[in-house]
Design an enzyme around this catalytic site. Structure first.
Site, PDB file in Angstrom:
ATOM      1  N   GLY A  30      10.905   5.143  82.332  1.00 48.51           N
ATOM      2  CA  GLY A  30      11.909   5.319  81.279  1.00 48.51           C
ATOM      3  C   GLY A  30      11.617   6.478  80.335  1.00 48.51           C
ATOM      4  N   GLY A  46      22.108   3.809  87.611  1.00 50.16           N
ATOM      5  CA  GLY A  46      22.251   3.458  86.189  1.00 50.16           C
ATOM      6  C   GLY A  46      21.270   4.244  85.349  1.00 50.16           C
ATOM      7  N   ASP A  79      22.716  17.364  84.155  1.00 49.13           N
ATOM      8  CA  ASP A  79      21.458  17.041  84.807  1.00 49.13           C
ATOM      9  C   ASP A  79      20.687  18.255  85.294  1.00 49.13           C
ATOM     10  OD1 ASP A  79      20.000  14.733  84.934  1.00 49.13           O
ATOM     11  OD2 ASP A  79      21.637  13.657  85.878  1.00 49.13           O
ATOM     12  N   ASP A 129      25.872  11.216  91.495  1.00 50.33           N
ATOM     13  CA  ASP A 129      25.615  10.706  90.136  1.00 50.33           C
ATOM     14  C   ASP A 129      25.369  11.846  89.154  1.00 50.33           C
ATOM     15  OD1 ASP A 129      23.338  10.649  92.025  1.00 50.33           O
ATOM     16  OD2 ASP A 129      22.141  10.407  90.212  1.00 50.33           O
TER      17      ASP A 129
HETATM   18  P1  AMP Z   1      18.127  12.101  87.914  1.00 46.60           P
HETATM   19  O1  AMP Z   1      17.419  12.655  89.098  1.00 46.60           O
HETATM   20  O2  AMP Z   1      17.540  12.539  86.595  1.00 46.60           O
HETATM   21  O3  AMP Z   1      19.580  12.299  87.979  1.00 46.60           O
HETATM   22  O4  AMP Z   1      17.835  10.533  87.958  1.00 46.60           O
HETATM   23  C1  AMP Z   1      18.258   9.709  89.003  1.00 46.60           C
HETATM   24  C2  AMP Z   1      18.125   8.273  88.595  1.00 46.60           C
HETATM   25  O5  AMP Z   1      16.761   7.937  88.356  1.00 46.60           O
HETATM   26  C3  AMP Z   1      18.866   7.892  87.332  1.00 46.60           C
HETATM   27  O6  AMP Z   1      19.319   6.586  87.492  1.00 46.60           O
HETATM   28  C4  AMP Z   1      17.799   7.994  86.286  1.00 46.60           C
HETATM   29  O7  AMP Z   1      18.103   7.222  85.147  1.00 46.60           O
HETATM   30  C5  AMP Z   1      16.594   7.474  87.033  1.00 46.60           C
HETATM   31  N1  AMP Z   1      15.322   7.978  86.510  1.00 46.60           N
HETATM   32  C6  AMP Z   1      14.846   9.246  86.579  1.00 46.60           C
HETATM   33  N2  AMP Z   1      13.622   9.337  85.999  1.00 46.60           N
HETATM   34  C7  AMP Z   1      13.327   8.106  85.530  1.00 46.60           C
HETATM   35  C8  AMP Z   1      12.208   7.544  84.828  1.00 46.60           C
HETATM   36  N3  AMP Z   1      11.155   8.279  84.476  1.00 46.60           N
HETATM   37  N4  AMP Z   1      12.259   6.227  84.522  1.00 46.60           N
HETATM   38  C9  AMP Z   1      13.305   5.471  84.866  1.00 46.60           C
HETATM   39  N5  AMP Z   1      14.382   5.939  85.516  1.00 46.60           N
HETATM   40  C10 AMP Z   1      14.398   7.233  85.855  1.00 46.60           C
HETATM   41 MG    MG Z   2      21.159  12.124  87.075  1.00 41.33          MG
END
Ligand code: AMP
Ligand code: MG
Length: 510
Positions: free
Chosen positions: A149, A113, A285, A275
């Site tokens: 976040g 999510g 991404d 994802d």
């Molecule tokens: P990503 O690697 O950017 O595709 O992120 C994978 C998952 O981790 C997704 O659900 C992102 O929303 C979550 N995510 C990545 N970085 C953060 C962060 N700093 N705080 C909260 N969620 C994160």
């Molecule tokens: Mg992602």
């Protein structure tokens, strides 16, 4: 009577004379926002209503003016409402949500999510399109797990650069509309400046979105999401009695084409988890992605991809693996029985191989200036790649060197095999000036002269993040927006990384 009229009159006078803004006017109403949020019409378990965190000191550092105009915005007014891009204020019509999704990360299934992204709504553009406007890094949501976040300035600027480069290449991609500093620090390996990126995407529906619904086992929601996605991204395929199959074939076709284009420009996504695969067919991404200098099928840049799962040359089979996970989510809808569904799904996913080969073989030929095909062309193309690999040749510059009417000066053509390959290629193109012009015209349009070379990306980021100097970044962006034009021969943008540079490494910590 006079008592009431006077203030009104004087306010109008001020406005006309340009002394002051009329009172109670919200400039964001004039920026061109035209938001809707069709996604909230889907079952509520697919999202959570949230509000972005307010930033303490919003500062707009990047505004993508060409993109703003395409979306129907007035860039000047957007600049005056910078707080929107830091999450401190909602634009008119926003209905902010965090989207639920799951995903296979390096092969393992996880519920995820939007942990640090908030969808404000869908901007309806003057030409009748619809784009998600999403804030990335604007605070925690209930999907954040242990994350803060937030996002750091450097990686958000990097996402802006790579997205613009992909767009310049003509490859489907999400793009950044803006980057704003929040004024708050974020804690990564060290203390960094916090920032929010405003991401524009055809949608943020991913393979993982379907995996989330499949994991819930909610057939009605699956059906609704399938029809919604089909209508939103593949309206031409929508008149069908099997929407799930139409969607599956549509997505497979776009991914086959997308991955072939990634290979065309030497792009390594770096984290092709399910994802991070958008059903719209856009690249999404930009975390640990990078571009190859030397042609090497095994090239990996991400520090966490220790087994090379997402290596340059492994992207086609990984895309197919992801599409198999997507097909599995659709099994309840594809056929009349489980056996029939499995057969339909397997055939569709199997077909990815041929579709990818079709796109890649066509693109590789255009990279060598071949418009009509003859026997032996595949071998000629493949042998060029073999030559590049064996000589550790620069991928971008070696293709682009073929524009030269003489034997190119690029090192790979100075070898015995290089010279003889070039001779064969010239023979194949045909001896006449017209034939050569025709071929080079085609290859000029399929081989970028400028790519976001890793060392240049790092240099412009350093100037922006450490010194607040955005001039190198803006200059680089303007060159990347016309990547098929030839810059002067001595342009630093054409130089591969210095030979003695340490191997380039990228990190997910964003
Ligand atoms: P990503 O690697 O950017 O595709 O992120 C994978 C998952 O981790 C997704 O659900 C992102 O929303 C979550 N995510 C990545 N970085 C953060 C962060 N700093 N705080 C909260 N969620 C994160
Ligand atoms: Mg992602």
């Amino acid at each position: 009577m006079r008592r009431y009229l006077k203030p009104v009159a004087s306010e109008l006078l001020f406005e006309v004379m340009g002394f002051m803004e009329p009172r109670n006017t919200d400039r964001s109403l004039e920026a061109g926002w035209n938001l809707d949020n069709s996604y909230v019409g889907l079952p509520e378990k697919l999202f959570e209503r949230v509000r972005p965190d307010a930033a303490s000191a919003p500062k707009l550092v990047v505004l993508n003016e060409p993109l703003a105009r395409t979306l129907g915005f007035s860039p000047d007014v957007l600049r005056e409402t910078a707080e929107i891009f830091a999450g401190s204020k909602l634009p008119p019509g926003a209905e902010p949500i965090a989207q639920a999704y799951a995903g296979h990360q390096f092969g393992y299934f996880t519920m995820l999510g939007d942990g640090r992204a908030i969808l404000l709504g869908e901007q309806r553009t003057p030409d009748g399109n619809r784009f998600d406007i999403q804030l990335k890094g604007s605070g925690r949501t209930s999907y954040s797990r242990r994350g803060d976040g937030r996002a750091a300035l450097g990686p958000m600027l990097r996402e802006y650069i790579i997205g613009e480069a992909m767009h310049g290449f003509g490859i489907p991609t999400t793009r950044a509309l803006a980057v704003a500093e929040t004024g708050e620090p974020v804690y990564r390996q060290c203390l960094e400046k916090g920032a929010v990126l405003t991401r524009v995407a055809s949608s943020h529906i991913r393979v993982g979105t379907f995996e989330f619904v499949a994991a819930l086992g909610d057939r009605a929601a699956l059906e609704q999401l399938t029809k919604y996605t089909l209508m939103r991204h593949y309206p031409d395929l929508a008149p069908t009695d099997n929407p799930a199959l139409a969607l599956l074939t549509g997505v497979i076709e776009r991914q086959a084409s997308l991955i072939a284009h990634w290979l065309r420009v030497g792009f390594v996504h770096g984290v092709m988890n399910t994802d991070n695969m958008a059903l719209s067919g856009e690249t999404i991404d930009y975390g640990p992605c990078a571009f190859i200098d030397l042609y090497a099928p095994h090239a990996v840049f991400s520090s966490i991809d220790v087994h090379g799962r997402y290596a340059y040359g492994n992207q086609p089979p990984i895309a197919q693996w992801n599409l198999a996970r997507f097909a599995e989510t659709l099994l309840p809808l594809l056929g009349g029985s489980e056996e029939e569904s499995i057969e339909i799904a397997s055939d569709a996913v199997q077909a990815f191989g041929d579709r990818f080969k079709f796109h890649w073989s066509r693109l590789l030929k255009t990279k060598l200036g071949l418009a009509q095909y003859e026997a032996g062309d595949d071998e000629l193309c493949e042998s060029f790649l073999t030559l590049l690999e064996a000589n550790k040749a620069d991928f971008t510059n070696s293709f682009r060197a073929l524009l030269s009417p003489e034997l190119p000066r690029e090192p790979v053509f100075q070898t015995e095999e290089g010279r003889s390959w070039h001779e064969r290629w010239r023979k194949r193109i045909g001896g006449s000036t017209e034939k050569f012009a025709e071929a080079t015209d085609l290859l000029r349009r399929h081989n970028p002269a400028v790519i976001p070379r890793n060392h240049i990306v790092e240099a412009v980021l350093l100037a922006a993040v450490q010194s607040g100097d955005y001039e190198p970044l803006e200059r680089f962006i303007s060159v990347l927006r016309a990547p098929y034009e030839s810059p002067p021969e001595d342009s630093p943008y054409l130089q591969p990384s210095p030979k003695d540079a340490a191997p380039y490494r990228t990190f997910c910590g964003t």
